[in-house]
Scaffold this motif. Structure first.
Motif, PDB file in Angstrom:
ATOM      1  N   ASP A 380       0.808  -1.219   0.000  1.00 42.92           N
ATOM      2  CA  ASP A 380       0.000   0.000   0.000  1.00 42.92           C
ATOM      3  C   ASP A 380       0.842   1.271   0.000  1.00 42.92           C
ATOM      4  N   VAL A 381       1.897   1.279  -0.774  1.00 42.99           N
ATOM      5  CA  VAL A 381       2.766   2.451  -0.836  1.00 42.99           C
ATOM      6  C   VAL A 381       2.310   3.339  -1.995  1.00 42.99           C
ATOM      7  N   LYS A 382       2.222   4.621  -1.745  1.00 39.54           N
ATOM      8  CA  LYS A 382       1.777   5.556  -2.773  1.00 39.54           C
ATOM      9  C   LYS A 382       2.807   5.638  -3.898  1.00 39.54           C
ATOM     10  N   SER A 383       2.291   5.985  -5.092  1.00 41.81           N
ATOM     11  CA  SER A 383       3.165   6.044  -6.267  1.00 41.81           C
ATOM     12  C   SER A 383       4.262   7.088  -6.103  1.00 41.81           C
ATOM     13  N   GLU A 384       3.940   8.232  -5.491  1.00 39.10           N
ATOM     14  CA  GLU A 384       4.971   9.264  -5.325  1.00 39.10           C
ATOM     15  C   GLU A 384       6.084   8.802  -4.386  1.00 39.10           C
ATOM     16  N   ASP A 385       5.730   7.972  -3.383  1.00 38.59           N
ATOM     17  CA  ASP A 385       6.767   7.432  -2.501  1.00 38.59           C
ATOM     18  C   ASP A 385       7.604   6.383  -3.217  1.00 38.59           C
ATOM     19  N   MET A 386       6.967   5.560  -4.048  1.00 39.49           N
ATOM     20  CA  MET A 386       7.716   4.545  -4.783  1.00 39.49           C
ATOM     21  C   MET A 386       8.689   5.186  -5.765  1.00 39.49           C
ATOM     22  N   LEU A 387       8.315   6.306  -6.346  1.00 39.37           N
ATOM     23  CA  LEU A 387       9.226   6.993  -7.259  1.00 39.37           C
ATOM     24  C   LEU A 387      10.487   7.475  -6.534  1.00 39.37           C
ATOM     25  N   LYS A 388      10.344   7.824  -5.243  1.00 41.90           N
ATOM     26  CA  LYS A 388      11.512   8.214  -4.449  1.00 41.90           C
ATOM     27  C   LYS A 388      12.366   6.996  -4.083  1.00 41.90           C
ATOM     28  N   ILE A 389      11.698   5.872  -3.839  1.00 45.89           N
ATOM     29  CA  ILE A 389      12.395   4.686  -3.339  1.00 45.89           C
ATOM     30  C   ILE A 389      13.171   3.986  -4.447  1.00 45.89           C
ATOM     31  N   LEU A 390      12.584   3.885  -5.632  1.00 48.23           N
ATOM     32  CA  LEU A 390      13.171   3.105  -6.724  1.00 48.23           C
ATOM     33  C   LEU A 390      14.326   3.864  -7.381  1.00 48.23           C
ATOM     34  N   LYS A 391      15.494   3.756  -6.789  1.00 45.82           N
ATOM     35  CA  LYS A 391      16.691   4.369  -7.353  1.00 45.82           C
ATOM     36  C   LYS A 391      17.202   3.520  -8.525  1.00 45.82           C
ATOM     37  N   PRO A 392      17.698   4.166  -9.587  1.00 39.47           N
ATOM     38  CA  PRO A 392      18.143   3.401 -10.764  1.00 39.47           C
ATOM     39  C   PRO A 392      19.269   2.421 -10.489  1.00 39.47           C
ATOM     40  N   SER A 393      20.102   2.691  -9.477  1.00 41.66           N
ATOM     41  CA  SER A 393      21.279   1.859  -9.234  1.00 41.66           C
ATOM     42  C   SER A 393      21.001   0.665  -8.325  1.00 41.66           C
ATOM     43  N   ILE A 394      19.745   0.462  -7.902  1.00 44.40           N
ATOM     44  CA  ILE A 394      19.416  -0.701  -7.073  1.00 44.40           C
ATOM     45  C   ILE A 394      19.444  -1.955  -7.947  1.00 44.40           C
ATOM     46  N   PRO A 395      20.196  -2.993  -7.574  1.00 44.74           N
ATOM     47  CA  PRO A 395      20.185  -4.246  -8.351  1.00 44.74           C
ATOM     48  C   PRO A 395      18.933  -5.074  -8.026  1.00 44.74           C
ATOM     49  N   LEU A 396      17.778  -4.573  -8.434  1.00 46.17           N
ATOM     50  CA  LEU A 396      16.488  -5.160  -8.061  1.00 46.17           C
ATOM     51  C   LEU A 396      16.216  -6.404  -8.903  1.00 46.17           C
ATOM     52  N   GLU A 397      16.090  -7.525  -8.237  1.00 44.76           N
ATOM     53  CA  GLU A 397      15.819  -8.796  -8.927  1.00 44.76           C
ATOM     54  C   GLU A 397      14.362  -9.222  -8.793  1.00 44.76           C
ATOM     55  N   ARG A 398      13.735  -8.950  -7.643  1.00 43.25           N
ATOM     56  CA  ARG A 398      12.349  -9.353  -7.415  1.00 43.25           C
ATOM     57  C   ARG A 398      11.587  -8.197  -6.784  1.00 43.25           C
ATOM     58  N   ILE A 399      10.345  -8.017  -7.221  1.00 47.02           N
ATOM     59  CA  ILE A 399       9.503  -6.999  -6.608  1.00 47.02           C
ATOM     60  C   ILE A 399       8.076  -7.515  -6.536  1.00 47.02           C
ATOM     61  N   HIS A 400       7.422  -7.195  -5.422  1.00 47.75           N
ATOM     62  CA  HIS A 400       6.072  -7.675  -5.130  1.00 47.75           C
ATOM     63  C   HIS A 400       5.259  -6.487  -4.633  1.00 47.75           C
ATOM     64  N   PHE A 401       4.213  -6.119  -5.384  1.00 44.65           N
ATOM     65  CA  PHE A 401       3.294  -5.057  -4.978  1.00 44.65           C
ATOM     66  C   PHE A 401       2.017  -5.688  -4.436  1.00 44.65           C
ATOM     67  N   ASP A 402       1.581  -5.212  -3.269  1.00 46.52           N
ATOM     68  CA  ASP A 402       0.334  -5.680  -2.677  1.00 46.52           C
ATOM     69  C   ASP A 402      -0.449  -4.463  -2.202  1.00 46.52           C
ATOM     70  N   SER A 403      -1.669  -4.293  -2.719  1.00 44.06           N
ATOM     71  CA  SER A 403      -2.435  -3.076  -2.464  1.00 44.06           C
ATOM     72  C   SER A 403      -3.781  -3.413  -1.849  1.00 44.06           C
ATOM     73  N   TYR A 404      -4.108  -2.694  -0.771  1.00 40.53           N
ATOM     74  CA  TYR A 404      -5.432  -2.748  -0.167  1.00 40.53           C
ATOM     75  C   TYR A 404      -6.114  -1.381  -0.220  1.00 40.53           C
ATOM     76  N   ILE A 405      -5.314  -0.350  -0.386  1.00 43.83           N
ATOM     77  CA  ILE A 405      -5.847   1.014  -0.384  1.00 43.83           C
ATOM     78  C   ILE A 405      -5.497   1.722  -1.682  1.00 43.83           C
ATOM     79  N   THR A 406      -4.215   1.732  -2.013  1.00 44.29           N
ATOM     80  CA  THR A 406      -3.758   2.449  -3.202  1.00 44.29           C
ATOM     81  C   THR A 406      -3.342   1.455  -4.278  1.00 44.29           C
TER      82      THR A 406
END
Length: 557
Positions: A380-406
């Protein structure tokens, strides 16, 4: 006068020379083997015997003057036989006799113990028996607590079962309240049983606890309200916290510590109970608990400095600061291989994102740990917060979004496909927001569907699971064709799939049959939409799925 006479033992020929000494050794070894074979042959003859057989047969069954049978097998041999059996068969075999039952809980047979418990009173005596037998010597212990289907049809406090009064305030259903109180009471008793049984186990090497019995609502976590009713003075919680710290202080070989969603069992001071020698050899550390209020954190930067051999780490994203990233890049730390981060809206609301690592910190961490991979789950993280969190240099291999509100926006999916195309292998998109207008469509006002672009750009994608977002049938076929057999798992719920009006208007072709056929051809294996959402934990139990995936993700180093 006493006269002692010694009869010389026969000496093998050639024993006086060096070559003869070697022959003597071989001769003695062969004689020992013959004795063992004769003994084993006698045991086998005894096992073949039947009660009431003839005298001659009984004579052959005689072993050391007594009748031989299964009960007369040596304990070492029974334990060796048990070692080839799975745990359920061992339990059945132990019912044969008391001697076999004593051999069942030999420490060598139970180096690891993995238990998945329903929070039910019926489980308590079984758990007490098992932990009493194995708790003092088990080397790897993994326990999962879960309220069965959130009280089997009743949901939890957040399933809408509460009535609404005239003033708009929710009135708690008495029956639901009593059921949750009973669940939490039993939960505390089961946790106490586990911790008490291993408090003096100094051989424990891997210790994992998971307790997903909390239910999240828009207002936050309601389990603490019920917990205060079950344990008003906080005595049981304090006892559990003290036992947990005692286990850490008594440990001498602990290399793996994992605790997730255990309702205030881990405190910010728990890790201080670990000795420096154990902290220096710890390889995996996982502390996940969204019940910690305010700005409290379960692990601080000074504590992390002690874990110089850490290869895998899992914690709340808001607790992973730039200073922690700097500590992990120090020369005295081994390269970190796996990093699992939980991004929860409750933590984001109470804690600041200002201290999170920037691109410079992530780049330094990637240079230090070239094999570093990140697993992230966002609740339930807002899109504007996710844009701050997702830095280009993160070696992200897996991501899981789960929403109950947003809901996740198409811009976020597009950003992921562009920034992490070289790393991303797992993508899970979940939405349980109740919206009468239908599921959100990520491709609205876009020339290309973001999910199709994700499949096209992320060439290492092996798992794609979607529920609660509109997936057009022709886009699903395109995804299957783009990734082909490399996409090992494609799970899309039936209610999420939609068809164009043109496909529905064509009476010569069944759109559902055509979709199944085309996707199966694209993947190179039989495929069908998920009809029963309850059958997949990734959709029904996101906390449990994340915890188990984090465990396997960390073990796969």
């Amino acid at each position: 006068m006493l006269l002692f006479l010694s009869v010389p033992q026969p000496r093998p020929p050639g024993a006086r020379t060096r070559a003869g000494a070697a022959r003597v050794v071989r001769w003695r070894r062969q004689r020992r083997r013959r004795r063992q074979l004769r003994r084993l042959r006698g045991l086998l003859w005894g096992l073949r015997g039947r009660p009431g057989a003839g005298g001659g047969r009984r004579g052959r069954m005689a072993l050391c003057g007594q009748a031989a049978g299964a009960a007369s097998l040596p304990s070492e041999l029974i334990v060796h036989i048990f070692s080839f059996l799975p745990a359920p068969d061992r339990l059945r075999a132990s019912a044969s006799c008391s001697h076999w039952r004593e051999c069942l809980f030999y420490p060598a047979l139970w180096p690891q113990l993995r238990i998945c418990l329903r929070v039910s009173p019926a489980e308590q005596p079984r758990l007490e028996f098992l932990m009493r037998k194995c708790g003092w010597f088990v080397r790897e212990l993994r326990v999962e607590f879960a309220a069965e289907n959130y009280l089997s049809g009743g949901g939890g406090p957040g399933d809408g079962s509460a009535d609404t009064g005239a003033g708009g305030d929710e009135v708690e259903a008495p029956q639901l309240s009593s059921r949750w109180l009973e669940v939490l009471r039993v939960y505390l008793e089961l946790v106490l049983c586990v911790l008490v049984s291993i408090r003096n186990n100094r051989n424990l090497q891997k210790f994992s606890l998971f307790g997903d019995i909390s239910v999240l609502q828009q207002q936050g976590n309601l389990s603490n309200t019920y917990l205060s009713k079950v344990d008003p003075d906080g005595k049981k919680i304090k006892q559990i916290q003290q036992l947990f710290e005692e286990i850490l202080s008594n440990s001498r070989q602990l290399k793996w510590l994992s605790c997730g969603f255990m309702l205030e069992i881990v405190t910010p001071t728990s890790l201080s109970s670990l000795s420096n020698s154990i902290a220096n050899t710890m390889e995996h550390l996982s502390l996940l608990d969204n019940n910690i209020p305010g700005t409290s954190t379960l692990i601080t930067t000074p504590e992390l400095e002690r874990f110089v051999n850490l290869r895998s780490l899992a914690l709340d994203f808001c607790d992973f600061t730039a200073e922690m990233a700097r500590v992990l890049t120090d020369s005295n730390h081994v390269p970190l291989q796996r990093l699992s981060l939980l991004v929860h809206n409750v933590s984001v609301m109470h804690k600041s994102l200002d201290n999170m690592p920037n691109d410079e910190h992530w780049n330094a961490l990637s240079r230090k740990s070239t094999g570093l991979r990140v697993y992230m789950m966002a609740f339930d993280v807002k899109s504007e917060d996710m844009l701050k969190i997702l830095k280009p240099s993160i070696p992200l291999e897996r991501i899981h979004f789960d929403s109950y509100i947003t809901c996740v926006s198409g811009a976020i999916v597009d950003l992921l496909s562009r920034q992490y195309d070289k790393f991303l292998t797992h993508f899970i998109l979940m939405n349980d927001v109740i919206d009468t207008s239908g599921f959100p469509d990520l491709s609205d006002n876009r020339n290309e569907d973001p999910l199709v672009l994700l499949a096209w750009r992320c060439t290492k994608l092996t798992l794609l699971a979607i529920h609660g977002y509109t997936v057009w049938a022709h886009n699903l076929i395109a995804i299957a064709r783009l990734r082909g057999s490399d996409l090992k798992v494609l799970e899309v719920t039936e209610e999420s799939i939609d068809f164009d009006q043109g496909e529905l208007a064509d009476q010569d072709v069944d759109p559902v049959h055509n979709l199944i056929e085309q996707v199966s051809l694209g993947l190179g294996q039989p495929w069908h939409a998920v009809l029963d959402i309850e059958s997949l934990s990734v959709f029904t139990e996101p906390n449990r799925h994340f915890y188990r995936e984090m465990q396997s993700f960390s073990e796969d180093i």
